[in-house]
Write a protein that holds these residues in place. Structure first.
Motif, mmCIF file in Angstrom:
data_model
loop_
_atom_site.group_PDB
_atom_site.id
_atom_site.type_symbol
_atom_site.label_atom_id
_atom_site.label_comp_id
_atom_site.label_asym_id
_atom_site.label_seq_id
_atom_site.Cartn_x
_atom_site.Cartn_y
_atom_site.Cartn_z
ATOM 1 N N ASP A 214 0.772 -1.600 0.212
ATOM 2 C CA ASP A 214 -0.177 0.049 0.076
ATOM 3 C C ASP A 214 0.386 1.650 -0.089
ATOM 4 O O ASP A 214 0.615 1.964 -0.393
ATOM 5 C CB ASP A 214 -1.041 0.424 0.966
ATOM 6 N N MET A 215 1.899 0.937 0.711
ATOM 7 C CA MET A 215 3.033 2.673 0.941
ATOM 8 C C MET A 215 2.681 2.957 -0.843
ATOM 9 O O MET A 215 3.098 3.757 -1.297
ATOM 10 C CB MET A 215 4.022 2.134 1.759
ATOM 11 N N VAL A 216 3.764 1.764 -0.972
ATOM 12 C CA VAL A 216 4.705 2.076 -2.400
ATOM 13 C C VAL A 216 3.581 2.746 -3.111
ATOM 14 O O VAL A 216 4.226 3.481 -3.718
ATOM 15 C CB VAL A 216 4.995 0.385 -3.384
ATOM 16 N N GLY A 217 2.437 2.367 -3.205
ATOM 17 C CA GLY A 217 1.299 2.665 -4.118
ATOM 18 C C GLY A 217 1.015 4.497 -4.350
ATOM 19 O O GLY A 217 1.077 5.055 -4.946
ATOM 20 N N MET A 218 1.406 5.034 -3.107
ATOM 21 C CA MET A 218 0.653 5.305 -1.845
ATOM 22 C C MET A 218 1.784 6.731 -2.067
ATOM 23 O O MET A 218 2.184 8.329 -2.636
ATOM 24 C CB MET A 218 0.101 5.932 -0.364
ATOM 25 N N LYS A 219 2.976 6.471 -2.080
ATOM 26 C CA LYS A 219 4.430 7.423 -2.463
ATOM 27 C C LYS A 219 4.578 7.623 -3.914
ATOM 28 O O LYS A 219 4.217 8.886 -4.261
ATOM 29 C CB LYS A 219 5.783 6.513 -2.495
ATOM 30 N N ALA A 220 4.346 7.160 -4.636
ATOM 31 C CA ALA A 220 4.227 7.173 -6.307
ATOM 32 C C ALA A 220 3.132 7.986 -6.576
ATOM 33 O O ALA A 220 3.196 8.856 -7.570
ATOM 34 C CB ALA A 220 3.855 5.552 -6.616
ATOM 35 N N SER A 221 1.608 7.824 -5.774
ATOM 36 C CA SER A 221 0.897 8.904 -6.195
ATOM 37 C C SER A 221 0.949 10.296 -5.585
ATOM 38 O O SER A 221 0.819 11.316 -6.556
ATOM 39 C CB SER A 221 -0.733 8.188 -5.573
ATOM 40 N N LEU A 222 1.258 10.124 -4.758
ATOM 41 C CA LEU A 222 1.561 11.247 -4.083
ATOM 42 C C LEU A 222 2.464 12.211 -4.402
ATOM 43 O O LEU A 222 2.995 13.504 -4.985
ATOM 44 C CB LEU A 222 2.212 11.393 -2.683
ATOM 45 N N ILE A 223 3.854 11.808 -5.256
ATOM 46 C CA ILE A 223 5.262 12.290 -5.629
ATOM 47 C C ILE A 223 4.205 12.904 -7.512
ATOM 48 O O ILE A 223 4.971 13.872 -7.251
ATOM 49 C CB ILE A 223 6.229 11.377 -5.192
ATOM 50 N N GLU A 224 4.018 11.887 -7.718
ATOM 51 C CA GLU A 224 3.120 11.936 -9.245
ATOM 52 C C GLU A 224 2.449 13.541 -8.724
ATOM 53 O O GLU A 224 2.873 14.352 -9.213
ATOM 54 C CB GLU A 224 2.498 11.004 -9.930
ATOM 55 N N ARG A 225 1.914 13.349 -7.972
ATOM 56 C CA ARG A 225 0.353 14.432 -7.774
ATOM 57 C C ARG A 225 0.727 15.666 -7.108
ATOM 58 O O ARG A 225 0.340 16.705 -7.414
ATOM 59 C CB ARG A 225 -0.756 13.885 -7.496
ATOM 60 N N ALA A 226 1.178 15.179 -6.022
ATOM 61 C CA ALA A 226 1.160 16.067 -4.935
ATOM 62 C C ALA A 226 2.336 17.362 -5.021
ATOM 63 O O ALA A 226 2.474 18.879 -4.699
ATOM 64 C CB ALA A 226 1.245 16.203 -3.970
ATOM 65 N N ALA A 227 3.225 16.704 -5.624
ATOM 66 C CA ALA A 227 4.333 17.865 -5.088
ATOM 67 C C ALA A 227 4.692 19.239 -6.399
ATOM 68 O O ALA A 227 4.715 20.186 -5.811
ATOM 69 C CB ALA A 227 5.639 17.034 -6.163
ATOM 70 N N ASP A 228 3.692 19.240 -7.249
ATOM 71 C CA ASP A 228 3.960 20.646 -7.742
ATOM 72 C C ASP A 228 2.431 21.433 -6.847
ATOM 73 O O ASP A 228 2.335 22.702 -7.738
ATOM 74 C CB ASP A 228 3.216 20.595 -9.545
ATOM 75 N N VAL A 229 1.609 20.912 -6.305
ATOM 76 C CA VAL A 229 0.128 21.294 -5.668
ATOM 77 C C VAL A 229 1.518 21.879 -5.093
ATOM 78 O O VAL A 229 0.561 23.064 -4.378
ATOM 79 C CB VAL A 229 -0.427 20.406 -5.945
ATOM 80 N N TYR A 230 1.900 21.111 -3.969
ATOM 81 C CA TYR A 230 2.478 22.154 -3.373
ATOM 82 C C TYR A 230 3.453 22.748 -3.273
ATOM 83 O O TYR A 230 3.340 24.714 -2.793
ATOM 84 C CB TYR A 230 3.356 20.462 -2.177
ATOM 85 N N TRP A 231 3.814 23.204 -4.407
ATOM 86 C CA TRP A 231 4.924 23.816 -4.454
ATOM 87 C C TRP A 231 3.679 24.842 -5.160
ATOM 88 O O TRP A 231 4.434 26.056 -4.910
ATOM 89 C CB TRP A 231 6.018 23.881 -5.484
ATOM 90 N N ALA A 232 3.353 24.913 -6.068
ATOM 91 C CA ALA A 232 2.260 26.119 -5.990
ATOM 92 C C ALA A 232 1.739 26.463 -5.219
ATOM 93 O O ALA A 232 2.264 28.511 -5.449
ATOM 94 C CB ALA A 232 0.857 25.312 -7.492
ATOM 95 N N GLY A 233 0.959 25.720 -3.789
ATOM 96 C CA GLY A 233 0.710 26.824 -2.717
ATOM 97 C C GLY A 233 1.466 27.232 -1.689
ATOM 98 O O GLY A 233 1.299 28.429 -1.786
ATOM 99 N N ALA A 234 3.151 26.662 -1.681
ATOM 100 C CA ALA A 234 4.330 26.780 -1.400
ATOM 101 C C ALA A 234 4.634 28.862 -1.857
ATOM 102 O O ALA A 234 4.437 29.763 -0.674
ATOM 103 C CB ALA A 234 5.049 26.862 -0.477
ATOM 104 N N ALA A 235 3.982 29.495 -2.993
ATOM 105 C CA ALA A 235 4.296 30.022 -3.908
ATOM 106 C C ALA A 235 3.161 31.276 -3.704
ATOM 107 O O ALA A 235 4.106 32.264 -3.194
ATOM 108 C CB ALA A 235 5.008 29.593 -5.181
ATOM 109 N N ARG A 236 2.189 30.641 -3.939
ATOM 110 C CA ARG A 236 0.938 32.022 -3.379
ATOM 111 C C ARG A 236 1.660 32.232 -2.132
ATOM 112 O O ARG A 236 1.251 33.370 -1.551
ATOM 113 C CB ARG A 236 0.236 30.679 -3.534
ATOM 114 N N MET A 237 1.450 31.274 -0.846
ATOM 115 C CA MET A 237 1.650 32.055 0.555
ATOM 116 C C MET A 237 2.609 32.435 0.062
ATOM 117 O O MET A 237 2.856 34.001 1.074
ATOM 118 C CB MET A 237 1.983 30.623 1.384
#
Length: 92
Positions: free
Chosen positions: A59-82
């Motif tokens: 379960d962790m392997v799938g979650m890790k791949a999904s989070l890195i693939e989808r969340a990194a850009d969203v996190y970065w954009a949010g951090a930049a806006r803040m």
């Protein structure tokens, strides 16, 4: 140090912090922020005195791949806006 780290994308250095890598800056920053969040969560769970439920590695392997693939850009954009909101002069 590089030979000891090998292909790891995150390394915790005792009394120093973390080294995080990624395919780009957004991914590396997301990994660094994520390890901080996970460590804080683990600490908070330990404070409860309860035994945490262990996750399955599969379960962790799938979650890790999904989070890195989808969340990194969203996190970065949010951090930049803040950052821009709190200090608009960064745009100058």
């Amino acid at each position: 140090l590089a030979s000891q780290i090998g292909s790891a994308n995150l390394t915790i250095l005792a009394n120093h912090g973390v080294i995080a890598t990624g395919r780009n800056l957004a991914e590396a920053v997301y990994r660094a922020a994520s390890i901080e969040r996970v460590c804080r969560l683990a600490y908070d769970v330990l404070l409860t005195g309860l035994t945490p439920t262990e996750m399955k590695w599969s379960d962790m392997v799938g979650m890790k791949a999904s989070l890195i693939e989808r969340a990194a850009d969203v996190y970065w954009a949010g951090a930049a806006r803040m950052t821009i909101k709190s200090d608009p002069s960064v745009l100058q």
